[in-house]
Design an enzyme around this catalytic site. Sequence first.
Site, PDB file in Angstrom:
ATOM      1  N   ASP A  69       0.861  -1.443  -0.740  1.00  0.00           N
ATOM      2  CA  ASP A  69       0.084   0.327  -0.272  1.00  0.00           C
ATOM      3  C   ASP A  69       0.957   1.221   0.216  1.00  0.00           C
ATOM      4  O   ASP A  69       2.355   1.249   0.471  1.00  0.00           O
ATOM      5  CB  ASP A  69      -0.719  -0.072   1.566  1.00  0.00           C
ATOM      6  CG  ASP A  69      -3.143   0.866   0.949  1.00  0.00           C
ATOM      7  OD1 ASP A  69      -3.066   0.778  -0.683  1.00  0.00           O
ATOM      8  OD2 ASP A  69      -2.440   0.952   2.097  1.00  0.00           O
ATOM      9  N   ASP A 152       3.020  11.176  -9.661  1.00  0.00           N
ATOM     10  CA  ASP A 152       3.757  11.988 -10.556  1.00  0.00           C
ATOM     11  C   ASP A 152       4.437  13.498 -10.908  1.00  0.00           C
ATOM     12  O   ASP A 152       5.286  13.812 -11.013  1.00  0.00           O
ATOM     13  CB  ASP A 152       4.289  10.426 -11.536  1.00  0.00           C
ATOM     14  CG  ASP A 152       4.912   9.665 -10.447  1.00  0.00           C
ATOM     15  OD1 ASP A 152       5.486   9.675 -10.283  1.00  0.00           O
ATOM     16  OD2 ASP A 152       4.701   8.267 -11.945  1.00  0.00           O
TER      17      ASP A 152
HETATM   18  P1  IMP Z   1      -1.502   1.492  -4.495  1.00  0.00           P
HETATM   19  O1  IMP Z   1      -0.954   1.884  -3.090  1.00  0.00           O
HETATM   20  O2  IMP Z   1       0.336   2.121  -4.827  1.00  0.00           O
HETATM   21  O3  IMP Z   1      -2.286   1.617  -5.414  1.00  0.00           O
HETATM   22  O4  IMP Z   1      -0.933   3.679  -4.555  1.00  0.00           O
HETATM   23  C1  IMP Z   1      -2.057   4.087  -4.159  1.00  0.00           C
HETATM   24  C2  IMP Z   1      -1.873   5.529  -4.425  1.00  0.00           C
HETATM   25  O5  IMP Z   1      -1.188   6.587  -4.344  1.00  0.00           O
HETATM   26  C3  IMP Z   1      -2.183   5.509  -6.429  1.00  0.00           C
HETATM   27  O6  IMP Z   1      -3.447   5.890  -6.879  1.00  0.00           O
HETATM   28  C4  IMP Z   1      -1.388   6.938  -6.362  1.00  0.00           C
HETATM   29  O7  IMP Z   1      -1.983   8.009  -6.601  1.00  0.00           O
HETATM   30  C5  IMP Z   1      -0.108   7.173  -6.090  1.00  0.00           C
HETATM   31  N1  IMP Z   1       0.852   6.842  -6.112  1.00  0.00           N
HETATM   32  C6  IMP Z   1       1.004   5.626  -5.787  1.00  0.00           C
HETATM   33  N2  IMP Z   1       2.700   5.024  -5.900  1.00  0.00           N
HETATM   34  C7  IMP Z   1       2.656   6.444  -6.623  1.00  0.00           C
HETATM   35  C8  IMP Z   1       3.864   6.965  -7.255  1.00  0.00           C
HETATM   36  O8  IMP Z   1       5.079   6.006  -8.095  1.00  0.00           O
HETATM   37  N3  IMP Z   1       3.725   7.711  -8.061  1.00  0.00           N
HETATM   38  C9  IMP Z   1       2.613   8.583  -7.789  1.00  0.00           C
HETATM   39  N4  IMP Z   1       1.456   8.490  -6.882  1.00  0.00           N
HETATM   40  C10 IMP Z   1       1.127   7.274  -6.641  1.00  0.00           C
END
Ligand code: IMP
Length: 193
Positions: A69, A152
Amino acid sequence: MKNIVFVTNNAHKLQEIRNIVGDRYCILSLSDINCNDEIPETAYTLEGNALLKARWVKDKYGYDCFADDTGLEVYSLDFRPGVYSARYAGEPCDSEKNIDKLLSEMEGICDRRARFRTVIAVIIGNEVKEFEGKIEGTIAKERKGDGGFGYDKIFVPDGYKNTFAEMESCEKNSISHRARATKLLIEYLKEKI
Ligand code: IMP
């Protein structure tokens, strides 16, 4: 080769980790184990959500597994959006709306420090571990670049002039929060073979 489930159906994340792990482990996705469940992500922390997802698969399907997460934590906003990063501007999730909301909340705020944080929870047998990867940076005043995803376009890592969205993906992946957490996971998995 040992089986281990990555609690995701995100093809990009799966490929990335399969490339790193090589042939030590067979990394299965949720669809590989016929899991179509809406796995709840109802915890209030990244640690809690990663563990909820991993526990779900271990308890219901019996596989060793890991789940991640990630959140963007802005210092001047008491670490928001944090665990709510994906749905910051409401549902359905929309990255551009999330960025708009964050930029407007930060109008006039001088302290623009932020960090991305990834937590990976892994369960092998009865052993539960969590690993964390972080990258510190600042929130730009406007969007720059068109690569990457999520936030990003407005995140500038410390020591760089460009946003993540202006970087080659290999450059981002060499320093990112996810890469750092994944590296710790891989070291642990290697010990366990
Ligand atoms: P997840 O837990 O990997 O699904 O990430 C949750 C949310 O965090 C994503 O929907 C993005 O909005 C943001 N996020 C996660 N990793 C990145 C990244 O490497 N770059 C930019 N936004 C990120």
